[in-house]
Motif scaffolding. Structure first.
Motif, mmCIF file in Angstrom:
data_model
loop_
_atom_site.group_PDB
_atom_site.id
_atom_site.type_symbol
_atom_site.label_atom_id
_atom_site.label_comp_id
_atom_site.label_asym_id
_atom_site.label_seq_id
_atom_site.Cartn_x
_atom_site.Cartn_y
_atom_site.Cartn_z
ATOM 1 N N GLY A 42 0.829 -1.183 0.000
ATOM 2 C CA GLY A 42 0.000 0.000 0.000
ATOM 3 C C GLY A 42 0.872 1.244 0.000
ATOM 4 O O GLY A 42 2.083 1.170 0.243
ATOM 5 N N PRO A 43 0.291 2.404 -0.268
ATOM 6 C CA PRO A 43 1.073 3.645 -0.216
ATOM 7 C C PRO A 43 1.649 3.886 1.176
ATOM 8 O O PRO A 43 0.989 3.612 2.186
ATOM 9 N N GLU A 44 2.883 4.397 1.215
ATOM 10 C CA GLU A 44 3.537 4.721 2.486
ATOM 11 C C GLU A 44 3.842 6.208 2.522
ATOM 12 O O GLU A 44 4.388 6.769 1.569
ATOM 13 N N PHE A 45 3.532 6.822 3.641
ATOM 14 C CA PHE A 45 3.682 8.259 3.817
ATOM 15 C C PHE A 45 5.142 8.697 3.745
ATOM 16 O O PHE A 45 6.027 8.053 4.316
ATOM 17 N N LEU A 46 5.368 9.799 3.043
ATOM 18 C CA LEU A 46 6.702 10.376 2.977
ATOM 19 C C LEU A 46 6.767 11.720 3.703
ATOM 20 O O LEU A 46 7.557 11.915 4.618
ATOM 21 N N ILE A 47 5.929 12.678 3.266
ATOM 22 C CA ILE A 47 6.038 14.037 3.784
ATOM 23 C C ILE A 47 4.711 14.758 3.643
ATOM 24 O O ILE A 47 3.927 14.453 2.742
ATOM 25 N N ALA B 83 -11.455 -4.512 -8.582
ATOM 26 C CA ALA B 83 -10.512 -3.413 -8.344
ATOM 27 C C ALA B 83 -9.601 -3.793 -7.180
ATOM 28 O O ALA B 83 -9.770 -4.843 -6.555
ATOM 29 N N MET B 84 -8.640 -2.881 -6.905
ATOM 30 C CA MET B 84 -7.826 -3.009 -5.681
ATOM 31 C C MET B 84 -8.490 -2.174 -4.604
ATOM 32 O O MET B 84 -8.879 -1.020 -4.847
ATOM 33 N N TYR B 85 -8.601 -2.744 -3.426
ATOM 34 C CA TYR B 85 -9.216 -2.056 -2.299
ATOM 35 C C TYR B 85 -8.192 -1.912 -1.175
ATOM 36 O O TYR B 85 -7.558 -2.883 -0.766
ATOM 37 N N TYR B 86 -8.067 -0.690 -0.690
ATOM 38 C CA TYR B 86 -7.124 -0.403 0.390
ATOM 39 C C TYR B 86 -7.869 0.139 1.602
ATOM 40 O O TYR B 86 -8.657 1.087 1.480
ATOM 41 N N CYS B 87 -7.603 -0.453 2.727
ATOM 42 C CA CYS B 87 -8.089 0.066 3.991
ATOM 43 C C CYS B 87 -7.037 1.036 4.524
ATOM 44 O O CYS B 87 -5.823 0.791 4.381
ATOM 45 N N ALA B 88 -7.476 2.138 5.106
ATOM 46 C CA ALA B 88 -6.507 3.140 5.570
ATOM 47 C C ALA B 88 -6.956 3.734 6.895
ATOM 48 O O ALA B 88 -8.153 3.884 7.166
ATOM 49 N N LEU B 89 -5.973 4.075 7.702
ATOM 50 C CA LEU B 89 -6.182 4.643 9.034
ATOM 51 C C LEU B 89 -5.535 6.017 9.061
ATOM 52 O O LEU B 89 -4.381 6.166 8.646
ATOM 53 N N LYS B 90 -6.258 7.008 9.540
ATOM 54 C CA LYS B 90 -5.657 8.344 9.619
ATOM 55 C C LYS B 90 -4.837 8.437 10.901
ATOM 56 O O LYS B 90 -5.333 8.180 12.003
ATOM 57 N N GLN B 91 -3.581 8.814 10.723
ATOM 58 C CA GLN B 91 -2.693 9.027 11.860
ATOM 59 C C GLN B 91 -2.809 10.495 12.226
ATOM 60 O O GLN B 91 -2.110 11.345 11.673
ATOM 61 N N ARG B 92 -3.736 10.773 13.130
ATOM 62 C CA ARG B 92 -4.070 12.154 13.447
ATOM 63 C C ARG B 92 -2.932 12.826 14.189
ATOM 64 O O ARG B 92 -2.426 12.324 15.178
ATOM 65 N N ARG B 93 -2.521 13.986 13.672
ATOM 66 C CA ARG B 93 -1.482 14.731 14.343
ATOM 67 C C ARG B 93 -1.717 16.205 14.074
ATOM 68 O O ARG B 93 -2.754 16.597 13.591
ATOM 69 N N TYR B 94 -0.722 16.983 14.367
ATOM 70 C CA TYR B 94 -0.726 18.412 14.098
ATOM 71 C C TYR B 94 -1.838 19.136 14.863
ATOM 72 O O TYR B 94 -2.252 20.216 14.488
ATOM 73 N N GLY B 95 -2.348 18.511 15.914
ATOM 74 C CA GLY B 95 -3.297 19.174 16.793
ATOM 75 C C GLY B 95 -4.692 19.342 16.240
ATOM 76 O O GLY B 95 -5.517 20.009 16.821
ATOM 77 N N GLY B 96 -4.981 18.758 15.129
ATOM 78 C CA GLY B 96 -6.316 18.934 14.558
ATOM 79 C C GLY B 96 -6.794 17.670 13.889
ATOM 80 O O GLY B 96 -6.486 16.574 14.342
ATOM 81 N N SER B 97 -7.546 17.852 12.830
ATOM 82 C CA SER B 97 -8.099 16.691 12.145
ATOM 83 C C SER B 97 -7.171 16.183 11.046
ATOM 84 O O SER B 97 -7.427 15.157 10.439
ATOM 85 N N GLN B 98 -6.075 16.912 10.808
ATOM 86 C CA GLN B 98 -5.170 16.509 9.739
ATOM 87 C C GLN B 98 -4.309 15.330 10.165
ATOM 88 O O GLN B 98 -4.040 15.113 11.347
ATOM 89 N N GLY B 99 -3.874 14.600 9.186
ATOM 90 C CA GLY B 99 -2.957 13.503 9.445
ATOM 91 C C GLY B 99 -2.761 12.693 8.186
ATOM 92 O O GLY B 99 -3.618 12.689 7.295
ATOM 93 N N ASN B 100 -1.610 12.035 8.113
ATOM 94 C CA ASN B 100 -1.377 11.178 6.958
ATOM 95 C C ASN B 100 -2.132 9.871 7.123
ATOM 96 O O ASN B 100 -2.603 9.526 8.216
ATOM 97 N N LEU B 101 -2.260 9.152 6.047
ATOM 98 C CA LEU B 101 -2.940 7.865 6.063
ATOM 99 C C LEU B 101 -1.941 6.732 6.153
ATOM 100 O O LEU B 101 -0.867 6.779 5.537
ATOM 101 N N ILE B 102 -2.299 5.727 6.933
ATOM 102 C CA ILE B 102 -1.535 4.477 6.987
ATOM 103 C C ILE B 102 -2.379 3.452 6.243
ATOM 104 O O ILE B 102 -3.521 3.188 6.624
ATOM 105 N N PHE B 103 -1.805 2.899 5.178
ATOM 106 C CA PHE B 103 -2.552 1.993 4.325
ATOM 107 C C PHE B 103 -2.207 0.533 4.616
ATOM 108 O O PHE B 103 -1.080 0.208 4.992
ATOM 109 N N GLY B 104 -3.208 -0.339 4.382
ATOM 110 C CA GLY B 104 -2.909 -1.750 4.320
ATOM 111 C C GLY B 104 -2.291 -2.080 2.962
ATOM 112 O O GLY B 104 -2.159 -1.202 2.105
ATOM 113 N N LYS B 105 -1.941 -3.348 2.767
ATOM 114 C CA LYS B 105 -1.288 -3.740 1.520
ATOM 115 C C LYS B 105 -2.272 -3.893 0.372
ATOM 116 O O LYS B 105 -1.860 -4.020 -0.779
#
Lengths: 115, 113
Positions: A42-47, B83-105
């Protein structure tokens, strides 16, 4: 444009060369993310950029990787001294900033092949 | 560690059969989970998110905190669901609702006629 645009769509480079990958986010989107997707993963976070500044670069694998977003819009991911292990699809995503949950929109990606 | 696990690389079903794509997560806070889909030669796009509790294209997903799961379900699969299906979890940071996603394979769903 209607969506996130990434150029080039494909890039083949020789080991040791320098490459730049460009991301043009959706107009007005303050948040911009770069991800890397290797084969079978799956995609991996960079920045992550919030405006012009890199708010979080903890996903960059090493100091050969660098990204900029000088005017808070277009972003460039730069890779120095490329290695074969850098071969992957590099994805860019953008979203609005705000208290509400906002959707991240992805570009088509740049497929980088290091030979 | 924060992690998303999709145990199946490939799921193959016949048209009209029920579908369940499994997703388990590990997260220390209150999770925010998503399903993304990538159709052939198209970009990754959001299918649904747990917070909206919506049904998109007949798909639903319920967050089960006890089992730390967010499985994607559809009662009757269609060929266009392939299709390809990806489950993703938001890694909440920066003090708000923003955050990068952590994806499954990812899980490749193939719906046969």
């Amino acid at each position: 444009g209607a969506g996130v645009s990434q150029t080039p769509s494909n890039k083949v480079t020789e080991k040791g060369k320098y490459v730049e990958l460009r991301c043009d986010p959706i107009s007005g989107h303050t948040a911009l993310y770069w991800y890397r997707q290797s084969l079978g993963q799956g995609p991996e976070f960079l920045i992550y950029f919030q405006g012009t500044g890199a708010a979080d670069d903890s996903g960059l694998p090493n100091d050969r990787f660098f990204a900029v977003r000088p005017e808070g819009s277009v972003s460039t991911l730069k890779i120095q001294r490329t290695e074969r292990g850098d071969s992957a699809v590099y994805l860019c995503a953008s979203s609005l900033l705000g208290p509400a949950n906002t959707e991240a929109f992805f570009g088509q990606g740049t497929r980088l092949t290091v030979v | 560690a924060q992690r998303v696990t999709q145990p199946e690389k490939l799921l193959s079903v016949f048209k009209g059969a029920p579908v369940e794509l499994k997703c388990n997560y590990s997260y220390s806070g209150s999770p925010e989970l998503f399903w993304y889909v990538q159709y052939s030669r198209q970009r990754l796009q959001l299918l649904l998110r747990h917070i909206s509790r919506e049904s998109i294209k007949g798909f639903t997903a319920d967050l089960n905190k006890g089992e730390t799961s967010f499985h994607l379900k559809k009662p009757f699969a269609q060929e266009e669901d392939s299709a390809m299906y990806y489950c993703a979890l938001k890694q909440r940071r920066y003090g708000g609702s923003q955050g990068n996603l952590i994806f499954g394979k990812g899980t490749k769903l193939s719906v046969k006629p």
